[in-house]
Design a protein around this motif. Structure first.
Motif, PDB file in Angstrom:
ATOM      1  N   PRO A   5      68.286  14.178  68.913  1.00 51.39           N
ATOM      2  CA  PRO A   5      69.435  14.592  69.722  1.00 51.39           C
ATOM      3  C   PRO A   5      70.790  14.236  69.104  1.00 51.39           C
ATOM      4  CG  PRO A   5      68.368  12.688  70.713  1.00 51.39           C
ATOM      5  CD  PRO A   5      67.507  13.138  69.573  1.00 51.39           C
ATOM      6  N   VAL A   6      70.804  13.342  68.134  1.00 50.67           N
ATOM      7  CA  VAL A   6      72.069  12.931  67.529  1.00 50.67           C
ATOM      8  C   VAL A   6      72.461  13.851  66.375  1.00 50.67           C
ATOM      9  CG1 VAL A   6      73.268  11.048  66.319  1.00 50.67           C
ATOM     10  CG2 VAL A   6      71.734  10.538  68.230  1.00 50.67           C
ATOM     11  N   ASN A  41      75.717   5.603  73.691  1.00 51.13           N
ATOM     12  CA  ASN A  41      76.257   6.571  74.642  1.00 51.13           C
ATOM     13  C   ASN A  41      75.269   7.731  74.834  1.00 51.13           C
ATOM     14  OD1 ASN A  41      77.872   8.053  76.315  1.00 51.13           O
ATOM     15  ND2 ASN A  41      79.375   8.598  74.772  1.00 51.13           N
ATOM     16  N   PRO A  42      74.165   7.490  75.525  1.00 51.34           N
ATOM     17  CA  PRO A  42      73.144   8.542  75.650  1.00 51.34           C
ATOM     18  C   PRO A  42      73.632   9.807  76.340  1.00 51.34           C
ATOM     19  CG  PRO A  42      72.550   6.591  76.952  1.00 51.34           C
ATOM     20  CD  PRO A  42      73.757   6.248  76.162  1.00 51.34           C
ATOM     21  N   GLU A  43      74.550   9.693  77.268  1.00 56.21           N
ATOM     22  CA  GLU A  43      75.051  10.875  77.978  1.00 56.21           C
ATOM     23  C   GLU A  43      75.691  11.886  77.033  1.00 56.21           C
ATOM     24  OE1 GLU A  43      74.809  12.026  81.165  1.00 56.21           O
ATOM     25  OE2 GLU A  43      73.345  10.408  81.363  1.00 56.21           O
ATOM     26  N   GLU A  44      76.217  11.421  75.925  1.00 56.11           N
ATOM     27  CA  GLU A  44      76.841  12.317  74.947  1.00 56.11           C
ATOM     28  C   GLU A  44      75.805  13.239  74.292  1.00 56.11           C
ATOM     29  OE1 GLU A  44      79.256  11.942  70.723  1.00 56.11           O
ATOM     30  OE2 GLU A  44      79.323  10.246  72.115  1.00 56.11           O
ATOM     31  N   TYR A  45      74.539  12.796  74.254  1.00 54.96           N
ATOM     32  CA  TYR A  45      73.522  13.510  73.489  1.00 54.96           C
ATOM     33  C   TYR A  45      72.464  14.233  74.323  1.00 54.96           C
ATOM     34  CZ  TYR A  45      75.676  10.724  69.866  1.00 54.96           C
ATOM     35  OH  TYR A  45      76.592  10.159  69.011  1.00 54.96           O
TER      36      TYR A  45
END
Length: 46
Positions: A5-6, A41-45
């Motif tokens: 996801p990154v 920052n998991p919400e970003e991905y």
């Protein structure tokens, strides 16, 4: 194959060098550095 996801790299879940759980989902990463970015920052991905 799944996408990191990154960095959007294709990753084989069976051989992924790193993985993380977030909100009941398992995410696989091409490298520990991508996992660290995701965990900051998991919400970003997602």
């Amino acid at each position: 194959m799944v996408k990191d996801p990154v960095c959007d790299m294709e990753v084989d879940p069976e051989e992924a060098p790193a993985k993380a759980e977030y909100e009941g989902e398992t995410y696989y990463f091409c490298a520990p550095g991508c996992k660290r970015k995701f965990e900051k920052n998991p919400e970003e991905y997602v």
